[in-house]
Write an enzyme that holds these catalytic residues in place. Structure first.
Site, mmCIF file in Angstrom:
data_model
loop_
_atom_site.group_PDB
_atom_site.id
_atom_site.type_symbol
_atom_site.label_atom_id
_atom_site.label_comp_id
_atom_site.label_asym_id
_atom_site.label_seq_id
_atom_site.Cartn_x
_atom_site.Cartn_y
_atom_site.Cartn_z
ATOM 1 N N CYS A 172 0.777 -1.251 0.000
ATOM 2 C CA CYS A 172 0.000 0.000 0.000
ATOM 3 C C CYS A 172 0.803 1.292 0.000
ATOM 4 C CB CYS A 172 -0.990 -0.007 1.156
ATOM 5 S SG CYS A 172 -0.242 -0.053 2.795
ATOM 6 N N LYS A 195 -7.142 6.055 4.350
ATOM 7 C CA LYS A 195 -5.881 6.013 5.106
ATOM 8 C C LYS A 195 -4.776 6.748 4.362
ATOM 9 C CE LYS A 195 -4.302 1.529 3.483
ATOM 10 N NZ LYS A 195 -3.671 0.296 3.866
ATOM 11 N N HIS A 236 -1.123 6.833 5.424
ATOM 12 C CA HIS A 236 -0.005 5.876 5.432
ATOM 13 C C HIS A 236 1.194 6.306 4.587
ATOM 14 C CE1 HIS A 236 -2.179 2.149 7.190
ATOM 15 N NE2 HIS A 236 -2.536 3.266 7.782
#
Length: 93
Positions: free
Chosen positions: A9, A63, A65
Site C-alpha cells: 500500500c 488512510k 499511510h
C-alpha cells in the site's frame, strides 16, 4: 503491463500521487511501527498540489499511510496539496 507502483500500500500510494517510482519518493515499504523515519519526502510534488495550483479544491479521504505523524516522521496531507482530509492513520484491517 504493471498496474501498481509496488506490491503493497504505502509505496503504491506514493507512486500514484507523485508519478514517480516509490524508491524516489522516500517510501519503499509499507509504513508500520517498525518503519523508522520513512515517509513521503517533503519536497515531492503531488497531483493534488498541481490541481490545487490550477484552481481546483482537493480532498483526501481514507488512510494516509505516507507519514507517521504520531512518531514525528513526515507530513500530513495538506502539506502535499490537499485542502481537506480526514487524515486517517488507522491500520487497514
Amino acid at each position: 503491463a504493471a498496474y501498481a507502483g509496488a506490491p503493497n500500500c504505502s509505496p503504491s500510494r506514493a507512486a500514484l500521487l507523485t508519478g514517480r517510482a516509490p524508491f524516489r519518493t522516500g517510501v519503499y515499504d509499507f509504513l508500520s511501527k517498525r518503519s523508522g523515519s520513512m515517509h513521503l519526502a517533503a519536497g515531492e510534488t503531488t497531483i493534488a498540489a498541481l490541481l490545487r495550483a490550477s484552481g481546483y479544491q482537493t480532498l483526501h479521504l481514507g488512510k494516509w499511510h505516507l507519514s507517521r505523524r504520531g512518531a514525528g516522521h513526515g507530513f500530513a496531507p495538506p502539506h502535499f496539496g490537499f485542502d481537506h482530509s480526514n487524515e486517517s492513520y488507522a491500520p487497514a484491517s
